[in-house]
Design a protein around this motif. Structure first.
Motif, short mmCIF file in Angstrom:
data_model
loop_
_atom_site.label_atom_id
_atom_site.label_comp_id
_atom_site.label_asym_id
_atom_site.label_seq_id
_atom_site.Cartn_x
_atom_site.Cartn_y
_atom_site.Cartn_z
N SER A 52 0.77 -1.23 -0.01
CA SER A 52 0.06 -0.05 -0.10
C SER A 52 0.87 1.37 -0.11
O SER A 52 0.47 2.36 -0.16
N GLU A 53 1.91 1.19 0.26
CA GLU A 53 3.08 2.37 -0.02
C GLU A 53 3.03 2.91 -1.36
O GLU A 53 3.35 4.10 -1.30
N ILE A 54 2.56 2.11 -2.30
CA ILE A 54 2.53 2.82 -3.50
C ILE A 54 1.41 3.79 -3.69
O ILE A 54 1.53 4.83 -4.54
N ILE A 55 0.35 4.05 -2.65
CA ILE A 55 -0.56 4.88 -2.72
C ILE A 55 -0.03 6.24 -2.13
O ILE A 55 0.42 6.06 -1.07
N THR A 56 -0.23 7.50 -3.00
CA THR A 56 0.28 8.69 -2.58
C THR A 56 -0.69 9.37 -1.82
O THR A 56 -0.17 10.11 -0.99
N HIS A 57 -1.80 9.08 -1.97
CA HIS A 57 -3.03 10.06 -1.15
C HIS A 57 -2.78 9.39 0.11
O HIS A 57 -3.23 8.26 0.57
N GLN A 58 -2.36 10.06 1.45
CA GLN A 58 -2.49 9.53 2.57
C GLN A 58 -3.69 9.09 3.27
O GLN A 58 -3.74 8.13 3.94
N LEU A 59 -4.53 9.95 2.82
CA LEU A 59 -5.82 9.56 3.78
C LEU A 59 -6.59 8.23 3.14
O LEU A 59 -7.01 7.34 3.91
N MET A 60 -6.26 7.98 1.75
CA MET A 60 -6.70 6.64 1.22
C MET A 60 -5.87 5.54 1.71
O MET A 60 -6.25 4.56 1.83
N LYS A 61 -4.67 5.92 1.92
CA LYS A 61 -3.57 4.69 2.20
C LYS A 61 -4.11 4.15 3.68
O LYS A 61 -3.89 3.27 3.85
N GLY A 62 -4.33 5.42 4.68
CA GLY A 62 -4.60 5.08 5.75
C GLY A 62 -5.91 4.29 5.83
O GLY A 62 -6.04 3.29 6.54
N GLU A 63 -6.91 4.53 4.91
CA GLU A 63 -8.25 3.83 4.99
C GLU A 63 -7.88 2.52 4.38
O GLU A 63 -8.56 1.52 5.01
N VAL A 64 -7.14 2.41 3.40
CA VAL A 64 -7.03 0.78 3.04
C VAL A 64 -6.34 0.06 4.05
O VAL A 64 -6.83 -1.37 3.98
#
Length: 234
Positions: free
Chosen positions: A21-33
């Motif tokens: 999930s580190e590939i996700i740059t959107h921090q809020l979305m990364k946290g949610e995932v």
């Protein structure tokens, strides 16, 4: 042995998902995932599945602000708004704050949030703690902040409070007395600390030593969920 394999698989998969999930740059979305994946992992530890939601805890007048994961009592009166949920304080069994890379500031915020939840009106309240994938603190620092000293000769951690006849004045201060547990899953800094009552009205933290560490998290969730699930419906 097969049960250990399942627990190790769950822990390894959780940490692998964190890395992917580190590939996700959107921090809020990364946290949610990451929160969603942790929820599905915790749900796998019991049948029927524990009731886990995102949202906040309220007493009807005030609330605790955004909370990552809330373990609810069976038959709880939940108020859903989209993916978020308002939970009555009396209906909450446990709150988990999820941190990707936990800092000292994060722990201080968690301590403040724990006090805020305690101050809400209600006859009973949830346990509250932090689960982190990585931690921006050395293990010795973490243990020290939860009341442990380090013995250089034996390379072990110990709590002065557990030494017979040790004066309470010599007990090491606990920086986060209102947290109920702290979990770090990071390799080299794996630790599970859980509050216990050492004497009436006095609390310390015990370090769990089972491996894989997620086994302790599963055990804690089940110890809260199963008795509540077996109790008669209100």
């Amino acid at each position: 042995m097969k049960f250990v394999e399942f627990d190790q698989y769950s822990e390894d998969l959780l940490m692998a998902q964190y890395d992917v999930s580190e590939i996700i740059t959107h921090q809020l979305m990364k946290g949610e995932v990451r929160e969603d994946f942790l929820i599905s992992t915790l749900e796998s530890c019991s049948d029927p599945k524990p009731k886990l939601v995102k949202g906040t805890i309220s007493d009807g007048h005030h609330d605790a602000g955004q909370l990552d994961i809330i373990l609810c009592r069976p038959f709880a009166h939940l108020r859903h708004i989209g993916t978020q949920c308002f939970v009555e304080k009396n209906d909450a069994l446990c709150v988990i704050e999820v941190k990707g890379n936990c800092t000292g500031r994060d722990l201080k915020k968690a301590e403040d949030k724990a006090v805020k939840i305690q101050n809400l009106q209600g006859q009973r309240g949830p346990q509250y703690g932090v689960v982190c994938y990585k931690v921006d603190l050395e293990l010795k620092t973490i243990m020290g902040r939860f009341g442990y000293s380090y013995d250089v000769a034996t390379r072990t951690y110990f709590d002065n409070a557990t030494i017979p006849n040790e004066a309470e004045a010599d007990w090491r201060k606990i920086d986060y007395p209102n947290l109920d547990f702290f979990v770090s899953l990071e390799s080299g800094r794996k630790v599970f600390l859980r509050k216990y009552e050492i004497s009436p009205g006095k609390f310390r933290f015990i370090r769990a030593v089972q491996s894989p560490l997620i086994k302790e998290l599963f055990s804690m969730m089940r110890s809260l969920w199963i008795p509540a699930n077996q109790a008669p419906a209100p």
